[in-house]
Motif scaffolding. Structure first.
Motif, PDB file in Angstrom:
ATOM      1  N   ASP A 137       0.829  -1.210   0.000  1.00  0.00           N
ATOM      2  CA  ASP A 137       0.000   0.000   0.000  1.00  0.00           C
ATOM      3  C   ASP A 137       0.861   1.257   0.000  1.00  0.00           C
ATOM      4  N   ALA A 138       1.930   1.231   0.797  1.00  0.00           N
ATOM      5  CA  ALA A 138       2.801   2.405   0.879  1.00  0.00           C
ATOM      6  C   ALA A 138       3.908   2.361  -0.168  1.00  0.00           C
ATOM      7  N   GLY A 139       4.166   1.180  -0.704  1.00  0.00           N
ATOM      8  CA  GLY A 139       5.227   1.049  -1.703  1.00  0.00           C
ATOM      9  C   GLY A 139       6.620   1.146  -1.123  1.00  0.00           C
ATOM     10  N   VAL A 140       6.760   0.812   0.162  1.00  0.00           N
ATOM     11  CA  VAL A 140       8.095   0.878   0.787  1.00  0.00           C
ATOM     12  C   VAL A 140       8.372  -0.397   1.587  1.00  0.00           C
ATOM     13  N   ASP A 141       9.650  -0.596   1.854  1.00  0.00           N
ATOM     14  CA  ASP A 141      10.060  -1.650   2.789  1.00  0.00           C
ATOM     15  C   ASP A 141       9.984  -1.065   4.199  1.00  0.00           C
ATOM     16  N   ILE A 142       9.185  -1.680   5.065  1.00  0.00           N
ATOM     17  CA  ILE A 142       9.090  -1.157   6.434  1.00  0.00           C
ATOM     18  C   ILE A 142      10.319  -1.599   7.226  1.00  0.00           C
TER      19      ILE A 142
END
Lengths: 82, 132
Positions: B50-55
Motif C-alpha cells: 500500500d505504501a510502496g516501501v520496505d518497512i
C-alpha cells in the motif's frame, strides 16, 4: 546513443530464487503470489541489488558475504525521520 | 551490515552526503542498497504494497548463511542497536559453545546447558530478575 555504464535506470537482479521458483519458470505465479521466504533457522534468501558503497555505485550480492555475520536492515526511506 | 530501502542509489548518495555525513563523520560506514519495486523486501516479508516501501525490518544471518533472527516494526518506532548487538553476541556464543542463553542474557551472565538433569530445575539456576 552511446552506451552509458551507469544510466538513469539500472535493472538489478533482486531476489535470487531457486530454479523451480524463478519468474522465468512460472511468470504468472511468481508475479501474482509473492512468497515470503525468510524464516529463522532456514537459509537466508539470497539477492543482488544496486548499492551505494563508499562514494560510488556497485552491485552487492548477499551470498558473496557467506562466512561472515551479516545484519540487514530495511528502512522505509531516505530522509525519513526515525 | 547492509541497509536497504526502496529508494534509488542516487537518493542514497544525496542522503549520505547531505544528512548522514552530518550525523556520522564521513557518512555511515556500510552500503546502502536499493530495492526498487520492493522485490527483495517482499521475499523478506517487509514490503508494504500500500505504501510502496520496505518497512523497518532487521535480520541477523550467521556464517552458514542461516537466518537467525528477525525483527519487524511499523515505521514510527526506531530500533535499539544495543539489543541488536546483544543478539549477535548471544548467537555467536551459542554457535561456538552449544550452550543456550536465557532471557536477559548479556556477555558474562550465566548460560544454560540443556539436558535431562536441567529439566524442571531451571528455577534453581535462573531467576526472573535475571531477565532485566
Amino acid at each position: 546513443m552511446a552506451e552509458n555504464k551507469d544510466g538513469c535506470v539500472k535493472p538489478s537482479k533482486g531476489p535470487i530464487l531457486a530454479a523451480a521458483e524463478s519468474p522465468a519458470a512460472s511468470p504468472v505465479i511468481a508475479k501474482e503470489v509473492p512468497k515470503v521466504l525468510a524464516r529463522v533457522g532456514k537459509p537466508a534468501p539470497d539477492f543482488e541489488l544496486a548499492a551505494l558503497v563508499g562514494g560510488g555505485f556497485k552491485n552487492i550480492k548477499l551470498s558473496d558475504y557467506k562466512g561472515k555475520w551479516i545484519v540487514i536492515c530495511f528502512y522505509p526511506g531516505d530522509f525519513t525521520f526515525v | 551490515m547492509f541497509a536497504i530501502s526502496t529508494d534509488s542509489r542516487f537518493s542514497h548518495k544525496i542522503w549520505q552526503e547531505e544528512e548522514l555525513s552530518k550525523m556520522v563523520p564521513g557518512g555511515v560506514p556500510f552500503p546502502l542498497l536499493s530495492d526498487q519495486g520492493g522485490r527483495v523486501g517482499t521475499v523478506y516479508g517487509v514490503y508494504d504494497e500500500d505504501a510502496g516501501v520496505d518497512i523497518r525490518g532487521r535480520f541477523i544471518i550467521d556464517p552458514d548463511f542461516t537466518l537467525r533472527a528477525m525483527e519487524v516494526l511499523t515505521p514510527e518506532v526506531g530500533r535499539n542497536v544495543s539489543e541488536l548487538i546483544r543478539q549477535v553476541k548471544a548467537f555467536q556464543h551459542v554457535r561456538a559453545t552449544g550452550e543456550v542463553t536465557p532471557s536477559g542474557w548479556q556477555p558474562g551472565k550465566p548460560t544454560l546447558t540443556p539436558g535431562p538433569d536441567l529439566a524442571g530445575k531451571v528455577w534453581k539456576v535462573w531467576k526472573p530478575d535475571s531477565a532485566f
